[in-house]
Design a protein around this motif. Structure first.
Motif, short mmCIF file in Angstrom:
data_model
loop_
_atom_site.label_atom_id
_atom_site.label_comp_id
_atom_site.label_asym_id
_atom_site.label_seq_id
_atom_site.Cartn_x
_atom_site.Cartn_y
_atom_site.Cartn_z
N GLY A 62 47.15 42.57 50.86
CA GLY A 62 46.60 43.71 50.12
C GLY A 62 45.99 44.74 51.05
O GLY A 62 46.35 45.92 51.02
N ASP A 109 43.78 39.59 45.38
CA ASP A 109 43.05 38.48 44.75
C ASP A 109 41.62 38.88 44.39
O ASP A 109 41.05 38.34 43.44
CB ASP A 109 43.02 37.26 45.69
CG ASP A 109 44.34 36.50 45.67
OD1 ASP A 109 45.30 36.98 45.04
OD2 ASP A 109 44.39 35.42 46.29
N GLY A 115 51.67 28.99 48.70
CA GLY A 115 52.98 28.35 48.60
C GLY A 115 53.96 28.96 49.60
O GLY A 115 55.04 28.44 49.81
N VAL A 154 31.87 40.32 57.08
CA VAL A 154 30.96 41.19 56.33
C VAL A 154 30.29 40.35 55.23
O VAL A 154 30.93 39.97 54.25
CB VAL A 154 31.71 42.41 55.74
CG1 VAL A 154 30.78 43.24 54.88
CG2 VAL A 154 32.30 43.25 56.86
N ALA A 202 55.87 31.50 49.33
CA ALA A 202 57.11 32.08 48.80
C ALA A 202 56.95 33.59 48.66
O ALA A 202 55.98 34.08 48.08
CB ALA A 202 57.43 31.46 47.44
N ASP A 206 38.33 42.27 59.31
CA ASP A 206 38.62 40.91 58.81
C ASP A 206 37.77 39.93 59.58
O ASP A 206 37.57 40.09 60.79
CB ASP A 206 40.10 40.57 58.95
CG ASP A 206 40.50 39.45 57.99
OD1 ASP A 206 41.28 39.72 57.06
OD2 ASP A 206 40.00 38.32 58.16
N ARG A 258 52.30 31.64 55.80
CA ARG A 258 51.44 32.83 55.80
C ARG A 258 50.90 33.13 57.20
O ARG A 258 50.62 34.30 57.51
CB ARG A 258 50.29 32.64 54.81
CG ARG A 258 50.74 32.67 53.35
CD ARG A 258 51.19 34.07 52.92
NE ARG A 258 50.10 35.01 52.99
CZ ARG A 258 49.19 35.17 52.04
NH1 ARG A 258 49.27 34.47 50.93
NH2 ARG A 258 48.21 36.05 52.17
#
Ligand SMILES: Cc1cc2nc3c(=O)[nH]c(=O)nc-3n(C[C@H](O)[C@H](O)[C@H](O)COP(=O)(O)OP(=O)(O)OC[C@H]3O[C@@H](n4cnc5c(N)ncnc54)[C@H](O)[C@@H]3O)c2cc1C
Length: 414
Positions: free
Chosen positions: A14, A298, A44, A135, A46, A33, A110
């Motif tokens: 995202g 998410d 998963g 953060v 996918a 990050d 991932r």
């Protein structure tokens, strides 16, 4: 301390997508990050066809670059296992030819896919990307800007517009945007990597097993490069607590005892621990923005409630967030009323799909219906084709939701 117009919190699919679209528009941003990439994410792994569409929107060359990576495999379909044990093979494209047709789906760990996106980020001078920055606090200032701080209170930045893309456990989404974890709209998931699972599909069909005494949960086996597989389970959090299910125990039991799986896992070796993570589902519409902020992926609870797909939805929200961030800057308007245009854009794209998937999710409450469709499809090529097209065509999904679909199946010959 940094002062910036746009800051993105989280460099998953995202946040990275938002940063890349902003860079394409010539708009600088700060991307933070807490992890250092490459980093793992429980998933998963996918990647649906929609991920390729979103990659193409960032840069037309990206889909081919992803497809050329040895860290991914192309996937041609899904093997559904109904509660009665019957297998229903649903190719993403009916009558596909792996030699000539492009694959509709891909599977990539991932740690590799997110790093592929981050590698694109690293090449863009417009993006000030900082890793290892956790953060812990976001404090509103009197002028509407956000002051970001680390856990020890060190100020990190003051930002005009915050794009919150820090995932399923986002403290901002919970505490500031008011998105409480709702067990009826949240799924619990476990993932493990295996080597040596027997009987994986030669065209890397992903496997979804709907097991009688494990419903409404399901188990997946997704093939990966180098003979590895991503194996996991998911179940609505509400059902986990109501039925007092110990997911870890059940996963181990199913793999050791289920007639369709135990032989296949007999010599398989687990690589690393079984790891758990939550899936905030998009089965309920929520506010995705507020004063000086937008929620993405998410953190905005956008995961498909039937398929568990969240990567492409995070990327869709990233694309719209970049667009609305630019609009807000141009108009110098960061009010909730203005930013609500972002909510409308995201739900315009994903809302119908999320509603359909919510209806499909409910089918898991009716295992007999599932068995019935699986039995019929095994003998009825038209139905098999319809189910296959469902993945590419939303109208087909709408058909499966209609009672008339089942009546025709029941009385429509074959
Ligand atoms: C078990 C499981 C299986 C799944 N399977 C699939 C699947 O097969 N296909 C699919 O499409 N989706 C799947 N999903 C959903 C998918 O993983 C998510 O929807 C997707 O990762 C959302 O991307 P995101 O960018 O919103 O968040 P994330 O990918 O979670 O990225 C968030 C980033 O924010 C960073 N961050 C967090 N907190 C802070 C902080 N305080 N400060 C700074 N940075 C921070 C994190 O380090 C991370 O890099 C699955 C999820 C689970 C749990």
């Amino acid at each position: 301390m940094l002062e910036t117009d746009i800051c993105i919190l989280g460099a998953g699919p995202g946040g990275a997508t938002a940063a890349l679209h902003l860079a394409n528009a010539g708009q600088p941003c700060l991307l933070l990050d807490r992890a250092t990439f490459p980093r793992d994410k429980v998933c998963g792994d996918a990647l649906s066809g929609k991920v390729l569409v979103e990659l193409k929107r960032i840069d037309a060359a990206l889909p081919a670059r992803l497809q050329a990576l040895p860290t991914q495999v192309p996937s041609w379909g899904i093997d559904f296992y109904a509660p009665n044990g019957r297998k229903l093979a649903v190719p993403f494209r009916y009558n596909y030819n792996p030699a000539t047709d492009p694959a509709a789906g891909h599977i990539s760990k991932r740690i590799d896919f997110d790093n592929f996106l981050v590698e694109q980020v690293r090449q863009r001078p417009e993006i000030d990307f900082r890793e290892g920055v956790d953060v812990a606090a976001t404090e509103p200032q009197p002028d509407g800007r956000w002051l970001l701080k680390t856990a020890d209170g060190t100020p990190v930045a003051v930002v005009r517009l915050l794009l919150v893309a820090n995932g399923a456990q986002s403290g901002f989404a919970r505490q500031i945007a008011g998105h409480a974890l709702e067990p009826a709209h949240h799924c619990a998931g476990l993932r493990a990597y295996y080597r040596g699972v027997r009987g994986l599909h030669p065209d890397n069909f992903i496997e979804l097993h709907f097991i009688k005494d494990f419903l409404p949960g399901y188990l997946w086996v997704f093939p990966l490069p180098n003979g590895e597989a991503n194996v996991g389970v998911g179940m609505l959090t509400e059902a986990v607590s109501k039925k007092k299910v110990n997911l870890r125990k059940r996963l181990a039991e199913i793999l050791a005892t289920h007639p369709a799986l135990k032989e296949r896992f007999a010599d398989a070796e687990r690589l690393g621990p079984v790891r758990g993570f939550g899936l905030p589902l998009g089965s309920r519409r929520r506010a995705l923005s507020g004063r000086n902020y937008l929620l993405l992926g998410d953190a905005a609870s956008l995961i498909d409630p039937f398929t568990g797909e969240g990567i492409s939805h995070a990327m869709v929200s990233g694309r719209h967030a970049a667009d609305w961030a630019s609009r807000a800057l141009a108009a110098q308007d960061f009010t909730p009323a203005f930013l609500r245009g972002y909510d409308a854009a995201v739900y315009n794209r994903l809302g119908q799909e999320l509603r359909l998937s919510r209806a499909m999710q409910k089918l898991l409450d009716y295992p007999w219906l599932f068995n019935f469709v699986a039995n019929r499809a095994a003998r009825n090529p038209t139905l098999a084709e319809t189910l296959s097209m469902m993945f590419l065509d939303l109208d087909m999904r709408a058909r499966v939701r209609q009672p008339s679909f089942y009546l025709k199946l029941l009385f429509g010959g074959k």
